[in-house]
Design a protein around this motif. Structure first.
Motif, PDB file in Angstrom:
ATOM      1  N   UNK A 223      16.305   3.451  46.320  1.00  0.00           N
ATOM      2  CA  UNK A 223      16.669   1.845  46.291  1.00  0.00           C
ATOM      3  C   UNK A 223      15.688   0.660  45.518  1.00  0.00           C
ATOM      4  N   UNK A 224      16.169   1.308  44.132  1.00  0.00           N
ATOM      5  CA  UNK A 224      16.103   0.424  43.156  1.00  0.00           C
ATOM      6  C   UNK A 224      17.110   0.746  42.932  1.00  0.00           C
ATOM      7  N   UNK A 225      17.660  -0.995  41.973  1.00  0.00           N
ATOM      8  CA  UNK A 225      19.042  -0.937  41.065  1.00  0.00           C
ATOM      9  C   UNK A 225      18.211  -1.387  40.154  1.00  0.00           C
ATOM     10  N   UNK A 226      17.144  -1.367  39.644  1.00  0.00           N
ATOM     11  CA  UNK A 226      16.218  -1.817  38.521  1.00  0.00           C
ATOM     12  C   UNK A 226      17.303  -2.637  37.551  1.00  0.00           C
ATOM     13  N   UNK A 227      16.419  -3.947  38.102  1.00  0.00           N
ATOM     14  CA  UNK A 227      16.785  -4.624  37.501  1.00  0.00           C
ATOM     15  C   UNK A 227      18.752  -5.453  37.359  1.00  0.00           C
ATOM     16  N   UNK A 228      18.785  -6.024  36.611  1.00  0.00           N
ATOM     17  CA  UNK A 228      20.200  -6.121  36.389  1.00  0.00           C
ATOM     18  C   UNK A 228      20.856  -5.103  35.794  1.00  0.00           C
ATOM     19  N   UNK A 229      20.323  -3.369  35.970  1.00  0.00           N
ATOM     20  CA  UNK A 229      21.276  -2.412  35.592  1.00  0.00           C
ATOM     21  C   UNK A 229      22.241  -1.957  35.781  1.00  0.00           C
ATOM     22  N   UNK A 230      21.985  -1.799  37.246  1.00  0.00           N
ATOM     23  CA  UNK A 230      22.699  -1.674  37.937  1.00  0.00           C
ATOM     24  C   UNK A 230      24.085  -2.656  38.095  1.00  0.00           C
ATOM     25  N   UNK A 231      23.662  -3.551  38.095  1.00  0.00           N
ATOM     26  CA  UNK A 231      25.517  -4.290  38.005  1.00  0.00           C
ATOM     27  C   UNK A 231      26.188  -4.451  36.688  1.00  0.00           C
ATOM     28  N   UNK A 232      25.603  -4.280  35.188  1.00  0.00           N
ATOM     29  CA  UNK A 232      25.721  -4.676  34.316  1.00  0.00           C
ATOM     30  C   UNK A 232      26.182  -2.822  33.603  1.00  0.00           C
ATOM     31  N   UNK A 233      25.600  -1.873  34.374  1.00  0.00           N
ATOM     32  CA  UNK A 233      26.385  -0.708  33.528  1.00  0.00           C
ATOM     33  C   UNK A 233      27.387  -0.783  34.503  1.00  0.00           C
ATOM     34  N   UNK A 234      27.733  -0.367  36.092  1.00  0.00           N
ATOM     35  CA  UNK A 234      29.339  -0.896  37.042  1.00  0.00           C
ATOM     36  C   UNK A 234      30.080  -1.603  36.478  1.00  0.00           C
TER      37      UNK A 234
END
Length: 374
Positions: A223-234
């Motif tokens: 339940x953690x998107x690690x800030x902006x990392x989840x969006x950026x890596x996708x």
């Protein structure tokens, strides 16, 4: 000259899908509140940064962020804007050790690598940045004894995250077995599978799906998107997609359903990412009511629907809003649901080739059934 419409991603120095990715990343940073998160704490990584004007640095970074980002959305000087945005985040992270975040450094490199891409060229720099990122993460985990033993995942998921599904399954198995499996699966995926899959062109599509499932599973479990990392890596995975240059809908003029669908595509023309979007009558009536040619290759059935929807900037804008959990939208939802999960599930299910095969098989059975024939 390129259109000033932010939904248009053609006619610039960048490939349409690459421009779409950096526009979406800029919007994700705004939605997540990073536009004003530049810190006032000035503790630079390198002594040479002491020469920077401390009081003016934060307002200057914010002004460049908004100026370059807005210009990027309007399709003007796109590569220069990407370089400016990249420098903003790399400088912001270098100017304050307490505010340093790996995810924001990756965003800065994302923009910078795209900005340094040749005009209308493949984003090789961003691709290799992603490969190096995964490989570096894998090496780092492999060198940690707690990762090799499984202790890291055991402590993190039980004590920090409190993941109930993990605890339930782990208690049914021998001690540390599940955590050991999860740790080594993560190490192998990051150290071998994804770097090799992205480095070898023929395996890019498979690697993209593995990465989506890998990060999606991490989101669901922690339940953690690690800030902006989840969006950026996708969004960085767009650099590995073979983006078509033209798409044409073929319709049967004698079929009213097919004709009506052709008008829908005509309406989508202005929000498409393609340089050439056309509608043309089929040379001969086709059994499929909806088919398109993508770069001269015939695509029919549900795969044609996937192509049309997937090439619309509006589709990815909506996905971007849902995946980044925009607080303004969450406040007005009538139910307590993290929109990241349905957004990710929709993307995986709708665009999966398995879904296309299942839908086409279902339609063929309906058309061949006695009731339909009668």
């Amino acid at each position: 000259m390129a259109s000033l419409n932010p939904l248009h991603c053609t006619g610039t120095a960048l490939r349409p899908h690459v421009l779409l990715a950096v526009k979406a990343l800029f919007l994700c940073l705004i939605f997540k509140g990073y536009a004003t998160k530049f810190t006032d704490v000035f503790v630079p990584v390198w002594p040479v940064l002491d020469l920077l004007p401390v009081g003016l640095l934060r307002p200057l970074l914010i002004a460049i962020f908004w100026g370059a980002g807005t210009t990027l959305l309007l399709n003007r000087a796109v590569r220069s804007c990407c370089i400016a945005l990249g420098i903003v985040y790399l400088l912001a992270m270098s100017a304050s050790i307490p505010a340093y975040r790996n995810a924001q450094v990756f965003c800065g490199l994302f923009f910078l690598m795209v900005g340094l891409t040749e005009r209308d060229g493949d984003p090789w720099l961003l691709r290799w940045q992603v490969i190096v990122l995964y490989f570096g993460c894998g090496v780092n985990k492999f060198c940690e004894p707690d990762w090799r033993s499984g202790q890291y995942m055991e402590y993190w998921l039980r004590e920090i995250v409190g993941a109930a599904p993990y605890g339930f399954v782990a208690d049914l198995l021998p001690a540390m077995l599940l955590s050991w499996l999860l740790c080594w699966m993560t190490i192998i995926i990051e150290l071998v599978v994804l770097p090799a899959g992205f480095a070898i062109r023929r395996f890019n599509r498979t690697a993209i799906w593995i990465a989506v499932f890998f990060h999606g599973a991490s989101l669901a479990l922690t339940h953690n998107d690690f800030g902006i990392f989840f969006s950026a890596i996708l969004l960085s995975l767009f650099s590995f997609i073979r983006w078509p240059r033209s798409i044409t809908l073929l319709y049967d003029a004698s079929d009213p359903v097919s004709l009506r669908r052709s008008r829908y595509v005509e309406m989508l023309r202005h929000s498409h990412l393609m340089a050439q979007v056309g509608v043309a009558p089929a040379v001969a009536p086709t059994e499929r009511r909806f088919s398109v040619t993508v770069d001269g290759q015939d695509v029919g059935g549900f795969a044609a629907v996937q192509a049309v929807v997937g090439l619309s900037a509006l589709t990815w804008l909506i996905m971007c809003i849902m995946v980044t959990e925009v607080p303004v939208i969450l406040k007005y939802l009538p139910f307590d649901l993290n929109p990241q999960y349905p957004a990710l599930a929709f993307g995986v299910v709708f665009f999966s080739p398995v879904t296309a095969r299942l839908v086409d098989s279902r339609l063929r059975r309906r058309e061949n059934s006695p009731l339909t024939s009668a």
